[in-house]
Design an enzyme around this catalytic site. Structure first.
Site, PDB file in Angstrom:
ATOM      1  N   HIS A 466       0.837  -1.225  -0.025  1.00 25.18           N
ATOM      2  CA  HIS A 466       0.176   0.099   0.139  1.00 25.18           C
ATOM      3  C   HIS A 466       0.971   1.194  -0.169  1.00 25.18           C
ATOM      4  O   HIS A 466       0.441   2.257   0.748  1.00 25.18           O
ATOM      5  CB  HIS A 466      -0.770  -0.151   1.239  1.00 25.18           C
TER       6      HIS A 466
HETATM    7  C1  FAD Z   1       0.255  -7.127  -4.971  1.00 21.84           C
HETATM    8  C2  FAD Z   1      -0.785  -6.244  -4.571  1.00 21.84           C
HETATM    9  C3  FAD Z   1      -1.846  -6.463  -3.927  1.00 21.84           C
HETATM   10  C4  FAD Z   1      -2.778  -5.402  -3.306  1.00 21.84           C
HETATM   11  N1  FAD Z   1      -3.959  -5.859  -2.632  1.00 21.84           N
HETATM   12  C5  FAD Z   1      -4.832  -5.061  -2.502  1.00 21.84           C
HETATM   13  C6  FAD Z   1      -6.268  -5.435  -2.166  1.00 21.84           C
HETATM   14  O1  FAD Z   1      -6.498  -6.435  -2.059  1.00 21.84           O
HETATM   15  N2  FAD Z   1      -7.178  -4.465  -2.003  1.00 21.84           N
HETATM   16  C7  FAD Z   1      -6.889  -3.228  -2.353  1.00 21.84           C
HETATM   17  O2  FAD Z   1      -7.643  -2.335  -1.982  1.00 21.84           O
HETATM   18  N3  FAD Z   1      -5.573  -2.751  -2.737  1.00 21.84           N
HETATM   19  C8  FAD Z   1      -4.803  -3.579  -2.614  1.00 21.84           C
HETATM   20  N4  FAD Z   1      -3.431  -3.322  -3.281  1.00 21.84           N
HETATM   21  C9  FAD Z   1      -3.355  -1.894  -3.444  1.00 21.84           C
HETATM   22  C10 FAD Z   1      -4.360  -1.074  -4.611  1.00 21.84           C
HETATM   23  O3  FAD Z   1      -4.193  -2.000  -5.600  1.00 21.84           O
HETATM   24  C11 FAD Z   1      -3.173   0.115  -5.144  1.00 21.84           C
HETATM   25  O4  FAD Z   1      -2.841   0.915  -4.073  1.00 21.84           O
HETATM   26  C12 FAD Z   1      -4.013   1.005  -6.104  1.00 21.84           C
HETATM   27  O5  FAD Z   1      -4.526  -0.002  -7.362  1.00 21.84           O
HETATM   28  C13 FAD Z   1      -3.000   2.002  -6.608  1.00 21.84           C
HETATM   29  O6  FAD Z   1      -3.815   2.598  -7.775  1.00 21.84           O
HETATM   30  P1  FAD Z   1      -3.255   3.865  -8.398  1.00 21.84           P
HETATM   31  O7  FAD Z   1      -4.151   4.453  -9.443  1.00 21.84           O
HETATM   32  O8  FAD Z   1      -2.421   4.577  -7.464  1.00 21.84           O
HETATM   33  O9  FAD Z   1      -2.003   3.182  -9.416  1.00 21.84           O
HETATM   34  P2  FAD Z   1      -1.878   1.966 -10.236  1.00 21.84           P
HETATM   35  O10 FAD Z   1      -3.238   1.054 -10.184  1.00 21.84           O
HETATM   36  O11 FAD Z   1      -0.746   1.219 -10.176  1.00 21.84           O
HETATM   37  O12 FAD Z   1      -1.905   2.587 -11.588  1.00 21.84           O
HETATM   38  C14 FAD Z   1      -0.557   2.977 -12.390  1.00 21.84           C
HETATM   39  C15 FAD Z   1      -0.715   2.791 -13.878  1.00 21.84           C
HETATM   40  O13 FAD Z   1       0.175   3.514 -14.575  1.00 21.84           O
HETATM   41  C16 FAD Z   1       0.924   2.931 -15.474  1.00 21.84           C
HETATM   42  N5  FAD Z   1       2.161   3.645 -15.702  1.00 21.84           N
HETATM   43  C17 FAD Z   1       3.201   3.765 -14.618  1.00 21.84           C
HETATM   44  N6  FAD Z   1       4.218   4.642 -15.140  1.00 21.84           N
HETATM   45  C18 FAD Z   1       3.824   4.567 -16.369  1.00 21.84           C
HETATM   46  C19 FAD Z   1       4.546   5.053 -17.765  1.00 21.84           C
HETATM   47  N7  FAD Z   1       5.708   5.800 -17.250  1.00 21.84           N
HETATM   48  N8  FAD Z   1       4.078   5.166 -18.556  1.00 21.84           N
HETATM   49  C20 FAD Z   1       2.764   4.572 -19.115  1.00 21.84           C
HETATM   50  N9  FAD Z   1       2.117   3.977 -17.981  1.00 21.84           N
HETATM   51  C21 FAD Z   1       2.614   3.922 -16.829  1.00 21.84           C
HETATM   52  C22 FAD Z   1       0.962   1.564 -14.799  1.00 21.84           C
HETATM   53  O14 FAD Z   1       1.345   0.615 -15.742  1.00 21.84           O
HETATM   54  C23 FAD Z   1      -0.306   1.231 -14.072  1.00 21.84           C
HETATM   55  O15 FAD Z   1      -1.393   0.701 -14.894  1.00 21.84           O
HETATM   56  C24 FAD Z   1      -2.559  -4.071  -3.658  1.00 21.84           C
HETATM   57  C25 FAD Z   1      -1.459  -3.792  -4.534  1.00 21.84           C
HETATM   58  C26 FAD Z   1      -0.572  -4.681  -4.813  1.00 21.84           C
HETATM   59  C27 FAD Z   1       0.549  -4.233  -5.873  1.00 21.84           C
END
Ligand code: FAD
Length: 550
Positions: A466
């Site tokens: 997280h």
């Molecule tokens: C293994 C794991 C288990 C988890 N379990 C849970 C759970 O059970 N329940 C829960 O609520 N949360 C869980 N989480 C946490 C939750 O999923 C994340 O905190 C949340 O999805 C983050 O969202 P975000 O929009 O910040 O980033 P992300 O969802 O990570 O999105 C970022 C996106 O940007 C893209 N990106 C990044 N850099 C670039 C670039 N330079 N060029 C093009 N594209 C790029 C990435 O590929 C990705 O698709 C877990 C996370 C992980 C990794």
């Protein structure tokens, strides 16, 4: 023509929600830049396969921490989704909004307009909830949320043990009352993972005004303090995607600060060290890194009813086949079906410990930890005071950033974790577990003293995945804020960040729900709409909080 009104970097939890909302009225064009590829196939779609994609370079960015000084120099994996849906496509599918007080704290810290009353209407808007407390949950939204079937009697034993120990019960920790023991919620629909890609991105892509561009975003192009586009690498060529109105960075708590720094926005000295021209000196970029840690407390089961009996290849094949043909059975759940949020001591006004319970004793890689049968709780403190950073390793956009969590660097972390272990033993020691309880596998009953517990914690505490907080939202006059309460990057026009990196502080529970909520609410700010009317619903706070931990 690589040009749109809004250019979003990242199709993860927040990015997908924004692609959907910004294009909804058909008035604006949206390009979503995503480096990862398709989410088709059982490894992502089958809920019980959850431990596989996070270890695959096809779906994960492959980040890791630097050696952590307070964990004996251990290097901890920092998985981040690299696939449409981002981390919501490789996560554990647990659904938790967070506690009301978390968001009130955000507002107090300077994220005006993000208090619980303000964000609750967005949580409702995004949900299509099956079950849950009437009046507190959303219906008909894109994100399907359900409860598991809780067929295994150990789920009930866990909740009953919490009650026997004197803790509260809660039938909906995403409703008015987070505190207590009860069912856990999942982002699963019709037996499949219901990621942000399924809920938001794919429906959005059916509209004519949204397109997905596969490419690697290198930096935001800024002219005269205004973001005008994004430099990407696609098909081995450097190209520019132009934004007529705004660029929105939603690349996760690790990649968003990295992209800002590569674009000249960050701590001036650090940028200069890397030969990057400073466009805006924002010392908060990459700072304030936070995470949850957890331990697995494992117990042998005397009765042969746990999932350990289906960890063999033959059973897995049967489960896989049932899922493939019918989307039912043990493949259709993440197995996190019972949970608890409790307070560690009198004087703490809302929960600061989270439990996930599963009726199996398994290791991180999905292999059995018990000789025959076992069960386990994942437990960890919610509000660690430790803070870390994300910095550039080099000015090369392809190099992985330097991630230092400084896990367990605050003395309270140790007190809190020792308490978590002892509390779990107390819960597993209740009569509800009589008849099931065998010997303790991990830490093991010989691990009792503070010193021995500390050794176990140092060697075994793991990230709950997280990470957040690295582009903190706050007041524009706070030097450590990166974005203002409308998600605008301070000092730059036409540029916003909206994802888990803008959280001022980590919330109680898992971060997919608050990340999607951030994308939902940011969309209204970007479109210049009046935010949804604040709620007047009051969360439940334990009337005994000053006198008791339960
Ligand atoms: C293994 C794991 C288990 C988890 N379990 C849970 C759970 O059970 N329940 C829960 O609520 N949360 C869980 N989480 C946490 C939750 O999923 C994340 O905190 C949340 O999805 C983050 O969202 P975000 O929009 O910040 O980033 P992300 O969802 O990570 O999105 C970022 C996106 O940007 C893209 N990106 C990044 N850099 C670039 C670039 N330079 N060029 C093009 N594209 C790029 C990435 O590929 C990705 O698709 C877990 C996370 C992980 C990794």
């Amino acid at each position: 023509m690589l040009e749109a009104d809004f250019v979003i970097i990242g199709s993860g939890s927040a990015g997908s929600a924004m692609a959907y909302r910004l294009s909804e009225d058909g008035k604006h064009s949206v390009i979503v830049i995503e480096f990862g590829g398709t989410d088709i196939g059982p490894l992502i779609q089958m809920p019980s396969a959850l431990s596989i994609p996070l270890n695959m370079s096809l779906y994960d960015w492959g980040f890791a921490s630097e050696p952590e000084p307070h964990l004996g120099g251990r290097v901890l994996a920092t998985p981040r989704g690299k696939v449409i849906g981002g981390s919501s496509s490789i996560n554990g599918m647990v659904y938790v909004r967070g506690h009301a007080r978390d968001f009130d704290h955000w507002a107090e810290e300077g994220a005006t307009g993000w208090g619980f009353a303000d964000v609750l209407p967005y949580f409702k808007r995004m949900e299509d909830n099956d079950g849950g407390e009437e009046g507190w949950r959303g219906h008909g939204g894109p994100l399907h949320v359900q409860r598991g079937s809780r067929c295994n009697p150990l789920y009930g034993a866990f909740v009953e043990a919490g009650r026997q120990a004197g803790f509260e019960l809660t039938d909906d920790y995403n409703g008015s009352k987070q505190e207590g023991f009860g069912p856990m919620e999942q982002t699963i629909r019709g037996g499949r993972r219901w990621s942000a890609a399924s809920a938001y991105l794919k429906p959005a892509l059916k509209r004519k005004n949204v397109s997905l561009l596969k490419g690697f975003a290198r930096r935001v192009i800024i002219e005269n303090q205004r973001a005008i586009g994004v430099e990407i690498e696609a098909h081995k060529q450097i190209q520019v995607v132009k934004a007529r109105r705004e660029v929105i960075v939603a690349a996760s708590s690790i990649n968003s600060p990295k992209i800002l720094m590569l674009s000249g926005i960050g701590p001036a000295e650090h940028l200069r060290e890397n030969g990057i021209a400073v466009v805006a000196d924002r010392p908060g970029v990459g700072r304030n890194l936070q995470d949850h840690m957890e331990l697995y407390i494992q117990q042998e089961s005397l009765r042969p009813i746990t999932l350990n009996s289906v960890l063999n290849p033959f059973s897995k094949a049967l489960i896989g086949a049932q899922w493939l043909f019918f989307k039912t059975g043990l493949g259709a759940t993440n197995h996190f079906e019972a949970a608890a949020f409790v307070r560690s001591r009198a004087g703490v006004d809302y929960p600061d410990i989270q439990y996930h319970f599963i009726p199996a004793a398994v290791r991180y890689d999905g292999k059995a930890a018990a000789k025959s049968h076992g069960f386990q709780a994942h437990v960890g403190p919610m509000r660690s005071k430790s803070r870390g950073s994300v910095t550039l390793r080099s000015p090369d956009p392809k190099s992985k950033p330097v991630i230092r969590f400084n896990y367990m660097s605050h003395p309270d972390d140790w007190t809190e974790f020792r308490h978590c272990i002892r509390l779990t033993r107390e819960i597993f020691g209740q009569t509800a577990f009589d008849g099931y309880r065998g010997k303790e596998i991990s830490p093991g009953s010989h691990v009792q003293s503070d010193d021995d517990l500390d050794v176990f914690i140092r060697d075994h505490a793991e990230s709950a995945y997280h990470p957040c907080g690295t582009c903190k939202m706050g007041r524009a006059d706070d030097m450590m804020s990166v974005v203002d309460p409308e998600c605008r990057v301070i000092g730059i026009d036409g540029l916003r960040v909206a994802d888990s990196s803008i959280f001022p502080r980590v919330t109680n529970g898992n971060l997919n729900a608050p990340s999607i909520m951030t994308g939902e609410k940011a969309s209204d700010h970007i479109l210049g709409r009046t935010p949804l009317a604040p709620s007047n619903q009051e969360p439940w706070i334990n009337p005994r909080w000053q006198a008791s931990d339960r």
